[in-house]
Write a protein that holds these residues in place. Structure first.
Motif, PDB file in Angstrom:
ATOM      1  N   LYS A  60      29.681  28.453   7.051  1.00 49.51           N
ATOM      2  CA  LYS A  60      29.029  27.917   8.256  1.00 49.51           C
ATOM      3  C   LYS A  60      27.921  26.940   7.883  1.00 49.51           C
ATOM      4  CE  LYS A  60      26.860  29.379  12.594  1.00 49.51           C
ATOM      5  NZ  LYS A  60      26.430  30.549  13.408  1.00 49.51           N
ATOM      6  N   LYS A  61      27.127  27.277   6.866  1.00 46.42           N
ATOM      7  CA  LYS A  61      26.049  26.391   6.420  1.00 46.42           C
ATOM      8  C   LYS A  61      26.597  25.053   5.930  1.00 46.42           C
ATOM      9  CE  LYS A  61      22.993  30.166   4.993  1.00 46.42           C
ATOM     10  NZ  LYS A  61      22.425  30.888   3.818  1.00 46.42           N
ATOM     11  N   TYR A  62      27.817  25.068   5.453  1.00 43.10           N
ATOM     12  CA  TYR A  62      28.447  23.844   4.971  1.00 43.10           C
ATOM     13  C   TYR A  62      29.266  23.131   6.057  1.00 43.10           C
ATOM     14  CZ  TYR A  62      26.973  24.203   0.130  1.00 43.10           C
ATOM     15  OH  TYR A  62      26.198  24.225  -1.025  1.00 43.10           O
ATOM     16  N   GLY A  63      29.044  23.530   7.295  1.00 44.08           N
ATOM     17  CA  GLY A  63      29.690  22.861   8.416  1.00 44.08           C
ATOM     18  C   GLY A  63      31.156  23.186   8.587  1.00 44.08           C
ATOM     19  N   LEU A  64      31.546  24.399   8.167  1.00 43.20           N
ATOM     20  CA  LEU A  64      32.954  24.786   8.186  1.00 43.20           C
ATOM     21  C   LEU A  64      33.172  26.045   9.026  1.00 43.20           C
ATOM     22  CD1 LEU A  64      33.652  24.380   4.360  1.00 43.20           C
ATOM     23  CD2 LEU A  64      34.215  22.735   6.152  1.00 43.20           C
ATOM     24  N   ASP A  65      34.166  25.995   9.883  1.00 42.59           N
ATOM     25  CA  ASP A  65      34.613  27.159  10.649  1.00 42.59           C
ATOM     26  C   ASP A  65      35.925  27.606  10.012  1.00 42.59           C
ATOM     27  OD1 ASP A  65      35.416  29.053  12.455  1.00 42.59           O
ATOM     28  OD2 ASP A  65      35.637  27.679  14.151  1.00 42.59           O
TER      29      ASP A  65
ATOM     30  N   LEU B  49      27.089  20.078  11.643  1.00 47.35           N
ATOM     31  CA  LEU B  49      26.380  21.179  12.277  1.00 47.35           C
ATOM     32  C   LEU B  49      25.942  20.816  13.683  1.00 47.35           C
ATOM     33  CD1 LEU B  49      24.246  22.380   9.242  1.00 47.35           C
ATOM     34  CD2 LEU B  49      26.166  23.570  10.277  1.00 47.35           C
ATOM     35  N   ALA B  50      25.606  19.543  13.870  1.00 49.45           N
ATOM     36  CA  ALA B  50      25.104  19.114  15.175  1.00 49.45           C
ATOM     37  C   ALA B  50      26.224  18.979  16.197  1.00 49.45           C
ATOM     38  CB  ALA B  50      24.366  17.783  15.031  1.00 49.45           C
TER      39      ALA B  50
ATOM     40  N   GLY C 289      35.324  36.332  -3.265  1.00 53.91           N
ATOM     41  CA  GLY C 289      34.387  35.229  -3.104  1.00 53.91           C
ATOM     42  C   GLY C 289      34.592  34.459  -1.819  1.00 53.91           C
ATOM     43  N   PHE C 290      35.840  34.342  -1.391  1.00 56.97           N
ATOM     44  CA  PHE C 290      36.135  33.626  -0.155  1.00 56.97           C
ATOM     45  C   PHE C 290      35.660  34.431   1.052  1.00 56.97           C
ATOM     46  CE2 PHE C 290      39.551  32.608  -3.258  1.00 56.97           C
ATOM     47  CZ  PHE C 290      39.163  31.308  -3.532  1.00 56.97           C
ATOM     48  N   TYR C 291      35.884  35.738   1.018  1.00 56.64           N
ATOM     49  CA  TYR C 291      35.393  36.588   2.100  1.00 56.64           C
ATOM     50  C   TYR C 291      33.867  36.589   2.126  1.00 56.64           C
ATOM     51  CZ  TYR C 291      39.868  38.452   3.649  1.00 56.64           C
ATOM     52  OH  TYR C 291      41.128  38.582   4.191  1.00 56.64           O
ATOM     53  N   GLN C 292      33.257  36.586   0.945  1.00 52.87           N
ATOM     54  CA  GLN C 292      31.797  36.549   0.874  1.00 52.87           C
ATOM     55  C   GLN C 292      31.250  35.298   1.553  1.00 52.87           C
ATOM     56  OE1 GLN C 292      29.876  38.963  -0.649  1.00 52.87           O
ATOM     57  NE2 GLN C 292      27.944  37.937  -0.153  1.00 52.87           N
ATOM     58  N   ALA C 293      31.828  34.148   1.237  1.00 52.39           N
ATOM     59  CA  ALA C 293      31.358  32.890   1.829  1.00 52.39           C
ATOM     60  C   ALA C 293      31.541  32.888   3.342  1.00 52.39           C
ATOM     61  CB  ALA C 293      32.097  31.712   1.204  1.00 52.39           C
ATOM     62  N   LEU C 294      32.554  33.621   3.806  1.00 47.23           N
ATOM     63  CA  LEU C 294      32.784  33.711   5.244  1.00 47.23           C
ATOM     64  C   LEU C 294      31.749  34.599   5.924  1.00 47.23           C
ATOM     65  CD1 LEU C 294      34.701  33.004   7.624  1.00 47.23           C
ATOM     66  CD2 LEU C 294      35.960  35.099   7.074  1.00 47.23           C
ATOM     67  N   VAL C 295      31.554  35.810   5.388  1.00 51.19           N
ATOM     68  CA  VAL C 295      30.713  36.777   6.101  1.00 51.19           C
ATOM     69  C   VAL C 295      29.222  36.522   5.914  1.00 51.19           C
ATOM     70  CG1 VAL C 295      32.516  38.541   5.969  1.00 51.19           C
ATOM     71  CG2 VAL C 295      30.733  38.484   4.219  1.00 51.19           C
ATOM     72  N   ASP C 296      28.813  35.881   4.806  1.00 51.52           N
ATOM     73  CA  ASP C 296      27.378  35.654   4.624  1.00 51.52           C
ATOM     74  C   ASP C 296      26.911  34.308   5.177  1.00 51.52           C
ATOM     75  OD1 ASP C 296      27.985  33.673   2.732  1.00 51.52           O
ATOM     76  OD2 ASP C 296      27.284  34.835   1.001  1.00 51.52           O
TER      77      ASP C 296
ATOM     78  N   SER D 139      42.513  12.466  -0.053  1.00 50.92           N
ATOM     79  CA  SER D 139      42.298  11.019   0.037  1.00 50.92           C
ATOM     80  C   SER D 139      41.462  10.625   1.245  1.00 50.92           C
ATOM     81  CB  SER D 139      43.649  10.294   0.103  1.00 50.92           C
ATOM     82  OG  SER D 139      44.397  10.505  -1.060  1.00 50.92           O
ATOM     83  N   LYS D 140      41.716  11.266   2.385  1.00 51.69           N
ATOM     84  CA  LYS D 140      41.088  10.842   3.635  1.00 51.69           C
ATOM     85  C   LYS D 140      39.841  11.643   4.009  1.00 51.69           C
ATOM     86  CE  LYS D 140      45.417   9.137   5.620  1.00 51.69           C
ATOM     87  NZ  LYS D 140      46.433   9.319   6.708  1.00 51.69           N
ATOM     88  N   ARG D 141      39.731  12.873   3.481  1.00 52.89           N
ATOM     89  CA  ARG D 141      38.604  13.734   3.860  1.00 52.89           C
ATOM     90  C   ARG D 141      37.987  14.390   2.618  1.00 52.89           C
ATOM     91  NH1 ARG D 141      40.020  17.616   8.711  1.00 52.89           N
ATOM     92  NH2 ARG D 141      37.808  17.277   9.172  1.00 52.89           N
ATOM     93  N   PRO D 142      37.597  13.596   1.635  1.00 56.74           N
ATOM     94  CA  PRO D 142      37.070  14.194   0.398  1.00 56.74           C
ATOM     95  C   PRO D 142      35.811  15.024   0.618  1.00 56.74           C
ATOM     96  CG  PRO D 142      36.650  11.830   0.443  1.00 56.74           C
ATOM     97  CD  PRO D 142      37.588  12.115   1.568  1.00 56.74           C
ATOM     98  N   GLN D 143      34.981  14.650   1.596  1.00 59.06           N
ATOM     99  CA  GLN D 143      33.765  15.426   1.834  1.00 59.06           C
ATOM    100  C   GLN D 143      34.085  16.813   2.375  1.00 59.06           C
ATOM    101  OE1 GLN D 143      31.086  14.554   0.639  1.00 59.06           O
ATOM    102  NE2 GLN D 143      31.292  12.357   0.300  1.00 59.06           N
ATOM    103  N   LEU D 144      35.147  16.933   3.176  1.00 71.75           N
ATOM    104  CA  LEU D 144      35.579  18.243   3.650  1.00 71.75           C
ATOM    105  C   LEU D 144      36.013  19.106   2.468  1.00 71.75           C
ATOM    106  CD1 LEU D 144      36.395  20.075   6.136  1.00 71.75           C
ATOM    107  CD2 LEU D 144      38.704  19.171   5.791  1.00 71.75           C
ATOM    108  N   VAL D 145      36.795  18.525   1.568  1.00 71.42           N
ATOM    109  CA  VAL D 145      37.237  19.259   0.376  1.00 71.42           C
ATOM    110  C   VAL D 145      36.038  19.689  -0.450  1.00 71.42           C
ATOM    111  CG1 VAL D 145      38.621  19.158  -1.733  1.00 71.42           C
ATOM    112  CG2 VAL D 145      39.418  17.985   0.330  1.00 71.42           C
TER     113      VAL D 145
END
Length: 340
Positions: free
Chosen positions: A53-58, A21-22, A42-49, A221-227
């Motif tokens: 973004k709160k989870y650091g994802l664009d 976020l920073a 559900g995917f659209y919901q997570a996008l529009v609400d 394997s390389k970005r488990p936190q992103l997943v």
């Protein structure tokens, strides 16, 4: 199921989230398997609400469609996550050596169904195999139709191709046809004025998970936190879509797919809940997205019996990993929204 290095401590996850976020959010492209519809809600919901973004994802949601095939884009590294219909696609990926793995199963039940006219005796599942006409699309004839033959006694003599035109079904009261259980029943009622008989294949042993999220093995394997962040945010999106205020998500889907109406979206949501497509079975205690290896194996063994695969042809340990689900994510949100 596939195993990968486990995500590190929750504290580190939160630290990475704060850092994301920073210093700007991680860009993610999630490709769906069809045009926007309630089954993507559900995917659209997570996008529009703002959950993504709160989870650091664009997050960019990239639609599929009749002339769009997003499946090759994941192993090619052109997208980050892919929505796929059911485990058959995932079995094929492993069989063909593609470096992808299932990280969540958003639907506990596959919405694939057989529909029939009321009052013709087809309220009884066992009598469907004796229907004189079964309208089944060509691709389905080489997948779950083979399962219907091996498990339930259906016959090729019944077959005619379903061309996604309801006319032949509506004209023949003795016919049965395939349908997406949260779509075709709505179209039948709208066009013909009656509610069809609906038999979910899932309620008769077709044990695949559906609306899977696939990722590349490299990403897992390389970005488990992103997943983990993408899966968790998507799960929350589904709880909020099913049980909360979904008007903004519906509006976003209608912008992406103008053929969809608010009435149809709401009717589909009612069926998603009534049929237990998303929130049933393991999801009731482990959270939406839940998976277990015994069920993956059971479905594979059924497909072997149906002749779709040979014994041992698919390494099931590479099909899916449960490390990102079964964490009870979102159960508190469901309770807060008053859902039962």
């Amino acid at each position: 199921m596939a195993t990968f290095p486990p995500p590190r401590a929750v504290g580190l996850c939160l630290g990475l989230l704060a850092a994301g976020l920073a210093h700007g959010q991680d860009k993610v492209v999630f490709a769906t398997n069809w045009k926007a519809q309630a089954a993507h809600g559900g995917f659209y919901q997570a996008l529009v609400d703002g959950t993504y973004k709160k989870y650091g994802l664009d997050v960019t949601l990239q639609q599929g469609g009749p002339q769009v095939n997003n499946r090759p884009l994941l192993p090619a590294g052109k997208i980050d996550f892919l929505m796929t219909g059911n485990l058959l696609h995932s079995f094929d990926n492993v069989k063909n050596g593609l470096p992808t793995v299932v990280v969540a199963a958003m639907f506990q039940k596959d919405p694939q169904a057989l529909i029939a006219h009321p009052g013709q005796g087809h309220e009884d599942w066992a009598r469907l195999k004796d229907a004189p006409l079964a309208l089944i699309a060509k691709d389905a004839q080489f997948s779950w139709w083979q399962w219907l033959k091996s498990q339930h006694g259906f016959r090729d003599a019944q077959l005619k191709p379903y061309t996604y035109n309801l006319g032949p079904f509506l004209a023949n009261k003795k016919a049965v046809q395939q349908g997406y259980s949260v779509a075709e029943p709505i179209y039948v009622e709208k066009q013909a004025g009656f509610k069809p008989v609906v038999h979910l294949l899932a309620d008769h042993g077709y044990s695949t998970y559906s609306t899977l999220i696939e990722a590349s093995i490299d990403t897992v394997s390389k970005r488990p936190q992103l997943v983990q962040r993408f899966v968790d945010a998507s799960i929350l999106g589904w709880y909020n879509y099913l049980y909360g205020d979904r008007k903004a998500a519906n509006a976003a889907m209608r912008r992406d797919n103008p053929e969809m109406s608010e009435e149809e979206l709401e009717a589909s949501v009612a069926l998603l809940k009534q049929q237990g497509i998303v929130d049933s079975g393991e999801a009731l205690t482990q959270g939406i997205g839940a998976m277990n290896n015994a069920r993956v194996r059971d479905f594979y063994e059924q497909m072997v019996k149906a002749g779709l695969y040979k014994p041992g042809e698919v390494d099931l340990s590479k099909v899916a990993t449960p490390q990102f689900v079964n964490r009870k994510v979102g159960l508190d949100v469901k309770r807060a929204l008053g859902a039962k």
